[in-house]
Design a protein around this motif. Structure first.
Motif, PDB file in Angstrom:
ATOM      1  N   VAL A   8      -1.951  -2.745   5.204  1.00  0.00           N
ATOM      2  CA  VAL A   8      -3.038  -3.336   4.419  1.00  0.00           C
ATOM      3  C   VAL A   8      -2.947  -2.866   2.969  1.00  0.00           C
ATOM      4  O   VAL A   8      -3.124  -3.660   2.039  1.00  0.00           O
ATOM      5  CB  VAL A   8      -4.412  -2.995   5.040  1.00  0.00           C
ATOM      6  CG1 VAL A   8      -5.547  -3.339   4.097  1.00  0.00           C
ATOM      7  CG2 VAL A   8      -4.580  -3.717   6.369  1.00  0.00           C
ATOM      8  N   VAL A  12      -2.492  -5.523  -0.020  1.00  0.00           N
ATOM      9  CA  VAL A  12      -3.478  -5.658  -1.094  1.00  0.00           C
ATOM     10  C   VAL A  12      -2.798  -5.519  -2.451  1.00  0.00           C
ATOM     11  O   VAL A  12      -3.067  -6.283  -3.377  1.00  0.00           O
ATOM     12  CB  VAL A  12      -4.619  -4.623  -0.935  1.00  0.00           C
ATOM     13  CG1 VAL A  12      -5.467  -4.528  -2.190  1.00  0.00           C
ATOM     14  CG2 VAL A  12      -5.483  -4.970   0.264  1.00  0.00           C
ATOM     15  N   ALA A  34      -9.466  -0.327   0.156  1.00  0.00           N
ATOM     16  CA  ALA A  34      -9.233  -0.996   1.437  1.00  0.00           C
ATOM     17  C   ALA A  34      -8.795  -0.006   2.506  1.00  0.00           C
ATOM     18  O   ALA A  34      -9.198  -0.109   3.667  1.00  0.00           O
ATOM     19  CB  ALA A  34      -8.191  -2.101   1.269  1.00  0.00           C
TER      20      ALA A  34
END
Length: 75
Positions: A8, A12, A34
Motif C-alpha cells: 500500500v 500510494v 496510509a
C-alpha cells in the motif's frame, strides 16, 4: 499484514507521484499516513511515534558520521 502495508505504501507513492503528478515528498507523507492506518485503533499513536522518531533520531537522516564518509568528503 506488514507486507500488505508495504505494498500500500509503494502504491500510494506511485499513484500520487506518477498519476496525480504531485511531488515525491507529498507522496511519501501520504504513504506514511496510509501505512499507519494499518495500526487500527493505534493509528494516531503510531503516526505520532513515527513522526517523533524521524524528527529526533540522528540515525534517520544525514548526520555527522554520514558527512565524514569519504564519498561525501570530510568535515
Amino acid at each position: 499484514m506488514g507486507f500488505i502495508a508495504l505494498i500500500v505504501f509503494i502504491a500510494v507513492i506511485i499513484i500520487w507521484n506518477v498519476i496525480v503528478k504531485r511531488n515525491m515528498g507529498e507522496a511519501m507523507l501520504l504513504g506514511f499516513i496510509a501505512t499507519t492506518l494499518f495500526g487500527g485503533m493505534d493509528a494516531l499513536r503510531l503516526f505520532w511515534d513515527g513522526l517523533l522518531f524521524a524528527s529526533f533520531n540522528r540515525e534517520a537522516g544525514i548526520n555527522s558520521r554520514t558527512l565524514a564518509h569519504p564519498e561525501f568528503g570530510h568535515r
